[in-house]
Design a protein around this motif. Sequence first.
Motif, PDB file in Angstrom:
ATOM      1  N   TYR A   9      21.682  19.295  30.774  1.00 55.67           N
ATOM      2  CA  TYR A   9      22.494  20.457  31.135  1.00 55.67           C
ATOM      3  C   TYR A   9      22.809  21.320  29.908  1.00 55.67           C
ATOM      4  N   THR A  13      21.763  25.135  29.562  1.00 52.79           N
ATOM      5  CA  THR A  13      22.843  26.099  29.357  1.00 52.79           C
ATOM      6  C   THR A  13      22.566  26.950  28.126  1.00 52.79           C
ATOM      7  N   ALA A  32      27.006  26.812  36.053  1.00 52.87           N
ATOM      8  CA  ALA A  32      26.967  25.592  36.868  1.00 52.87           C
ATOM      9  C   ALA A  32      26.092  25.782  38.105  1.00 52.87           C
ATOM     10  N   GLN A  35      22.395  25.447  37.662  1.00 57.83           N
ATOM     11  CA  GLN A  35      21.902  24.093  37.416  1.00 57.83           C
ATOM     12  C   GLN A  35      22.309  23.115  38.515  1.00 57.83           C
ATOM     13  N   VAL A  37      25.268  21.932  39.292  1.00 58.22           N
ATOM     14  CA  VAL A  37      26.136  20.918  38.697  1.00 58.22           C
ATOM     15  C   VAL A  37      27.581  21.379  38.879  1.00 58.22           C
ATOM     16  N   LEU A  42      30.314  20.584  33.793  1.00 59.91           N
ATOM     17  CA  LEU A  42      29.685  21.464  32.816  1.00 59.91           C
ATOM     18  C   LEU A  42      30.701  21.933  31.773  1.00 59.91           C
TER      19      LEU A  42
END
Length: 133
Positions: A9, A13, A32, A35, A37, A42
């Motif tokens: 991540y 990012t 977020a 991804q 998530v 995050l």
Amino acid sequence: MKYSKATDYALHTMLFLTAATPQKPIGVQQLAERQSVSPTYLSKILTKLVKAGMIESITGVNGGYRLKRNWEDISFLDIIHAIEGSASLFDCSFDHGPGCPIQKVVLSAEEKMEELLRNQKMSDLVREHNIVI
């Protein structure tokens, strides 16, 4: 050898932030969602990147995160160390005197891998693949 999901991540990012307009912060929700998530999870990763001095948090209505360091200098290794730390992947637990031969082989392999990751800049990846956010 396996890196944590947090490193995955963090790398993505940083890719998004490197490809984005430098002055315009990107919100944690948007990062977020890209991804899939949790924003809470995050945020913990982003905090580590802030502490490492790679990004900064901008508060307010138009707040979010943006690159702090010169984006040309950020390497994969910088990001990995911010999340995973810099400890060796292998720690010999056998006491056989000075200098474990197995540890030497593993450390040599790690040094080669780290050199490759140190030389791979996030900005190069953005340019090579024409990534635009």
